[in-house]
Design a protein around this motif. Structure first.
Motif, PDB file in Angstrom:
ATOM      1  N   GLY A 304      -6.748  -7.691  -6.949  1.00 57.96           N
ATOM      2  CA  GLY A 304      -5.539  -8.016  -7.691  1.00 57.96           C
ATOM      3  C   GLY A 304      -4.343  -8.179  -6.774  1.00 57.96           C
ATOM      4  N   THR A 305      -3.230  -8.582  -7.350  1.00 58.41           N
ATOM      5  CA  THR A 305      -1.984  -8.766  -6.611  1.00 58.41           C
ATOM      6  C   THR A 305      -1.213  -7.455  -6.605  1.00 58.41           C
ATOM      7  N   TYR A 306      -0.992  -6.909  -5.427  1.00 58.94           N
ATOM      8  CA  TYR A 306      -0.275  -5.645  -5.313  1.00 58.94           C
ATOM      9  C   TYR A 306       1.206  -5.885  -5.033  1.00 58.94           C
ATOM     10  N   SER A 307       2.021  -4.973  -5.524  1.00 56.56           N
ATOM     11  CA  SER A 307       3.467  -5.098  -5.409  1.00 56.56           C
ATOM     12  C   SER A 307       3.919  -5.029  -3.961  1.00 56.56           C
ATOM     13  N   PRO A 308       5.097  -5.569  -3.683  1.00 54.02           N
ATOM     14  CA  PRO A 308       5.704  -5.302  -2.382  1.00 54.02           C
ATOM     15  C   PRO A 308       5.885  -3.797  -2.181  1.00 54.02           C
ATOM     16  N   SER A 309       6.108  -3.419  -0.955  1.00 54.63           N
ATOM     17  CA  SER A 309       6.325  -2.015  -0.615  1.00 54.63           C
ATOM     18  C   SER A 309       7.823  -1.772  -0.413  1.00 54.63           C
ATOM     19  N   VAL A 377      17.924   5.700   1.602  1.00 51.54           N
ATOM     20  CA  VAL A 377      18.179   4.280   1.814  1.00 51.54           C
ATOM     21  C   VAL A 377      16.857   3.530   1.639  1.00 51.54           C
ATOM     22  N   LEU A 378      16.829   2.580   0.718  1.00 44.33           N
ATOM     23  CA  LEU A 378      15.591   1.851   0.413  1.00 44.33           C
ATOM     24  C   LEU A 378      15.795   0.362   0.598  1.00 44.33           C
ATOM     25  N   GLU A 379      14.873  -0.250   1.331  1.00 47.59           N
ATOM     26  CA  GLU A 379      14.833  -1.704   1.447  1.00 47.59           C
ATOM     27  C   GLU A 379      13.448  -2.201   1.053  1.00 47.59           C
ATOM     28  N   PRO A 380      13.338  -3.126   0.098  1.00 47.36           N
ATOM     29  CA  PRO A 380      12.024  -3.691  -0.234  1.00 47.36           C
ATOM     30  C   PRO A 380      11.458  -4.452   0.956  1.00 47.36           C
ATOM     31  N   VAL A 381      10.172  -4.273   1.200  1.00 45.49           N
ATOM     32  CA  VAL A 381       9.480  -4.983   2.291  1.00 45.49           C
ATOM     33  C   VAL A 381       8.099  -5.393   1.795  1.00 45.49           C
ATOM     34  N   PRO A 382       7.445  -6.327   2.465  1.00 47.68           N
ATOM     35  CA  PRO A 382       6.079  -6.692   2.059  1.00 47.68           C
ATOM     36  C   PRO A 382       5.120  -5.518   2.236  1.00 47.68           C
ATOM     37  N   ASN A 383       4.039  -5.557   1.475  1.00 50.97           N
ATOM     38  CA  ASN A 383       2.998  -4.543   1.669  1.00 50.97           C
ATOM     39  C   ASN A 383       2.150  -4.915   2.884  1.00 50.97           C
ATOM     40  N   LEU A 384       1.105  -4.149   3.118  1.00 47.88           N
ATOM     41  CA  LEU A 384       0.328  -4.331   4.344  1.00 47.88           C
ATOM     42  C   LEU A 384      -0.582  -5.553   4.337  1.00 47.88           C
ATOM     43  N   MET A 428      -0.669   8.160   2.786  1.00 54.03           N
ATOM     44  CA  MET A 428      -0.603   9.021   1.605  1.00 54.03           C
ATOM     45  C   MET A 428      -1.627   8.632   0.543  1.00 54.03           C
ATOM     46  N   GLY A 429      -2.410   7.580   0.803  1.00 51.20           N
ATOM     47  CA  GLY A 429      -3.458   7.187  -0.135  1.00 51.20           C
ATOM     48  C   GLY A 429      -3.084   6.039  -1.042  1.00 51.20           C
ATOM     49  N   MET A 430      -2.067   5.248  -0.652  1.00 52.76           N
ATOM     50  CA  MET A 430      -1.601   4.160  -1.500  1.00 52.76           C
ATOM     51  C   MET A 430      -2.077   2.825  -0.951  1.00 52.76           C
ATOM     52  N   HIS A 431      -2.850   2.117  -1.760  1.00 51.28           N
ATOM     53  CA  HIS A 431      -3.506   0.879  -1.348  1.00 51.28           C
ATOM     54  C   HIS A 431      -2.487  -0.143  -0.881  1.00 51.28           C
ATOM     55  N   GLN A 432      -2.801  -0.822   0.215  1.00 48.25           N
ATOM     56  CA  GLN A 432      -1.948  -1.834   0.843  1.00 48.25           C
ATOM     57  C   GLN A 432      -0.581  -1.278   1.215  1.00 48.25           C
ATOM     58  N   GLY A 433      -0.465   0.036   1.297  1.00 47.06           N
ATOM     59  CA  GLY A 433       0.780   0.636   1.749  1.00 47.06           C
ATOM     60  C   GLY A 433       1.946   0.445   0.810  1.00 47.06           C
ATOM     61  N   THR A 434       1.663   0.361  -0.498  1.00 48.33           N
ATOM     62  CA  THR A 434       2.749   0.248  -1.471  1.00 48.33           C
ATOM     63  C   THR A 434       2.703   1.395  -2.464  1.00 48.33           C
ATOM     64  N   PRO A 435       3.840   2.044  -2.723  1.00 45.43           N
ATOM     65  CA  PRO A 435       3.869   3.091  -3.744  1.00 45.43           C
ATOM     66  C   PRO A 435       3.982   2.540  -5.156  1.00 45.43           C
ATOM     67  N   PHE A 436       4.001   1.204  -5.308  1.00 46.30           N
ATOM     68  CA  PHE A 436       4.258   0.576  -6.599  1.00 46.30           C
ATOM     69  C   PHE A 436       3.018  -0.058  -7.226  1.00 46.30           C
ATOM     70  N   ALA A 437       1.841   0.163  -6.620  1.00 48.05           N
ATOM     71  CA  ALA A 437       0.566  -0.232  -7.208  1.00 48.05           C
ATOM     72  C   ALA A 437       0.509  -1.729  -7.510  1.00 48.05           C
ATOM     73  N   LEU A 438      -0.322  -2.094  -8.482  1.00 53.30           N
ATOM     74  CA  LEU A 438      -0.494  -3.494  -8.855  1.00 53.30           C
ATOM     75  C   LEU A 438       0.783  -4.069  -9.451  1.00 53.30           C
ATOM     76  N   ALA A 439       1.106  -5.290  -9.056  1.00 50.92           N
ATOM     77  CA  ALA A 439       2.251  -5.980  -9.645  1.00 50.92           C
ATOM     78  C   ALA A 439       1.989  -6.254 -11.124  1.00 50.92           C
ATOM     79  N   HIS A 440       3.070  -6.354 -11.889  1.00 51.41           N
ATOM     80  CA  HIS A 440       2.939  -6.569 -13.334  1.00 51.41           C
ATOM     81  C   HIS A 440       2.964  -8.061 -13.657  1.00 51.41           C
ATOM     82  N   THR A 441       2.035  -8.797 -13.057  1.00 48.89           N
ATOM     83  CA  THR A 441       1.842 -10.179 -13.494  1.00 48.89           C
ATOM     84  C   THR A 441       1.267 -10.156 -14.906  1.00 48.89           C
ATOM     85  N   PHE A 442       1.259 -11.312 -15.566  1.00 47.31           N
ATOM     86  CA  PHE A 442       0.773 -11.346 -16.941  1.00 47.31           C
ATOM     87  C   PHE A 442      -0.657 -10.823 -17.026  1.00 47.31           C
TER      88      PHE A 442
END
Length: 505
Positions: A304-309, A377-384, A428-442
């Motif tokens: 699936g498509t995972y969210s940015p990190s 301080v948070l900056e959105p970045v691409p996942n792994l 920490m166990g988060m796939h593709q290095g994102t704490p936001f899991a799968l993106a909410h595509t349709f």
């Protein structure tokens, strides 16, 4: 009286704690197992050099959902978790130097918009707030606080689906917001929440404006003592209601009987805990890899498509921020569309990033030595999945963030710090290095999102941001409740009166 049904909950993050509270309140025998020495999950509190950092979510909305979990375990929100409303919820600062405060209450926000953007947009906000409220009333009971077994379940609420369609929920968020307001700053202010869903405003469905409703209309809150007070209160409530809390212990595998049905878990000590059901809150790919290595994960989990990190810089700094700084501050870059194209389409760093700066010491000075500040301080970045090498990019990112603090009136003499990149999220166990899991595509939303059951392993239930309903503090709290509902459906029959209710009658 029916025997107590035993349930093991893996993980003391918000979803696991909510599940434990609901389960113990319904009369189940609950054991919660957490590898860290305290509750909090990925938001575990960090103490360093006299500073205290909450490393997880910083924005608390919809406190009634915490209240529901506490009440299930016989504890009231007012007694266990006093909170105060943050007003403004955010200070939004734009590249031209202007700013808009997100005020609490429709009238207060209308006045703020009138003063900053003009009377036409101010008048539009009143109707916009009513639209958001209608979206929420349709979505929450029918599409968020609901378990789905297949996409066909959408047909069980045809009136709600039709109403959501009439409200424009299946249009794209960016164009919908532009129809409501003239001022481009408001377009950003009321659509940036799409990033919580792992999408750009131009691709996110308008139904995700429900996130805007949660913070811009219902308000943003601050728990006394800091964000760590939320998991602490839930853990205390679950324990008082009879749940056994086992910290500093890891689950190494699921124990299945000869039919392949859940029979318990095995701990890192070698001890086995018997269980009729297990609620697992690990990130789904990690759960399958570590606990179900013999099973092929569902397709959406694998591919699936995972969210940015995000890069998060926890800073203990000398001094206080400039006057006018709010608890939460959003700094919007100039090239809004280009930033999203870079982040999501091209999987590279935003050339003109927007950033969030939270200053919890403005509300809770005791988190730092006297006169000093804690900054998040948070900056959105691409996942792994991107080509960025964070072993080399780490220090340049830190230097850019440091310069940003200096340029925007934040204290910049660093006394202690912790920089979290996608590499640390992965550890920490988060796939593709994102704490936001799968993106909410349709096709990764609602009944299309990975479900909280795997029918191949009866008795196993998932909770957390990777399953339904999705990402964010309100959603994972609901996820814990939905997991408890699944356990009840799996183990039907009479229940003893919940422990939390005994003695009240």
């Amino acid at each position: 009286m029916a025997r107590l049904v035993s349930v093991v909950v893996i993980g003391a993050g918000l979803s696991g704690l909510a599940a434990a509270c609901h389960l113990v309140g319904r009369g189940h025998e609950v054991t919660l197992v957490e590898r860290h020495d305290a509750p909090g999950g990925r938001g575990l509190r960090l103490h360093r050099d006299g500073f205290t950092f909450d490393t997880g979510p910083t924005v608390m909305t919809m406190p009634d959902l915490v209240g529901d979990a506490l009440a299930a375990a016989g504890t009231s929100l007012q007694d266990a978790l006093p909170m105060r409303l943050l007003d403004p919820a955010y200070r939004a600062r734009f590249d031209d130097g202007s700013q808009i405060m997100v005020r609490h209450g429709v009238e207060a926000m209308r006045e703020e918009i009138a003063a900053t953007c003009g009377s036409v947009d101010a008048a539009a906000f009143v109707d916009f707030a009513d639209w958001l409220r209608k979206l929420y009333r349709v979505e929450m009971p029918h599409f968020i606080d609901a378990n789905f077994d297949s996409p066909l379940d959408l047909a069980s609420s045809p009136r709600a689906a039709a109403r959501l369609l009439r409200l424009g929920g299946f249009r794209r968020l960016g164009p919908v917001i532009r129809e409501w307001f003239r001022d481009e700053r408001l377009h950003r202010l009321f659509s940036f929440q799409a990033l919580y869903a792992g999408l750009s405003p131009e691709s996110a469905l308008a139904l995700y404006a429900v996130i805007t409703y949660m913070d811009s209309i219902e308000g943003v809150w601050w728990p006394e003592g800091g964000m760590d007070a939320v998991p602490a209160a839930l853990a205390t409530a679950a324990g008082k209601a009879g749940a056994e809390l086992r910290f500093g212990t890891s689950v190494t595998r699921l124990v299945l009987d000869r039919r392949g049905v859940v029979a318990g878990v095995e701990l890192d000590s070698g001890e086995r805990l018997r269980a009729d059901a297990v609620v697992c809150t690990l990130d789904l790919p990690t759960a399958y890899d570590q606990l179900l290595p013999e099973l092929k994960p569902p397709r959406v989990v694998r591919s699936g498509t995972y969210s940015p990190s995000a890069v998060v810089w926890h800073v203990g700094a000398s001094g206080a921020p400039a006057p006018g700084t709010a608890h939460h501050n959003i700094h919007f870059g100039a090239d809004w569309d280009g930033a999203f194209r870079a982040l999501i389409d091209d999987r590279r760093l935003m050339p003109d990033p927007s950033r969030l700066v939270t200053v919890p010491t403005l509300s809770e000075p005791g988190l730092a030595p006297e006169g000093d500040s804690v900054l998040y301080v948070l900056e959105p970045v691409p996942n792994l999945s991107s080509s960025i090498d964070w072993t080399h990019e780490r220090e340049p990112m830190r230097e850019r963030l440091h310069g940003f603090l200096t340029a925007n009136g934040y204290p910049d003499r660093i006394l202690t710090e912790e920089l979290v990149t996608p590499l640390e999220w992965q550890q920490m166990g988060m796939h593709q290095g994102t704490p936001f899991a799968l993106a909410h595509t349709f096709l990764q939303t609602g009944p299309f999102r990975p479900g909280n059951l795997d029918r191949r392993v009866p008795g196993l239930v998932f909770a957390g941001s990777g399953t339904v309903p999705g990402v964010g503090v309100p959603m994972v709290l609901v996820s814990g409740k939905l997991a408890a509902d699944r356990v009840d459906a799996y183990l039907p029959g009479p229940r003893p009166r919940p422990q939390a209710d005994r003695g009240r009658r």
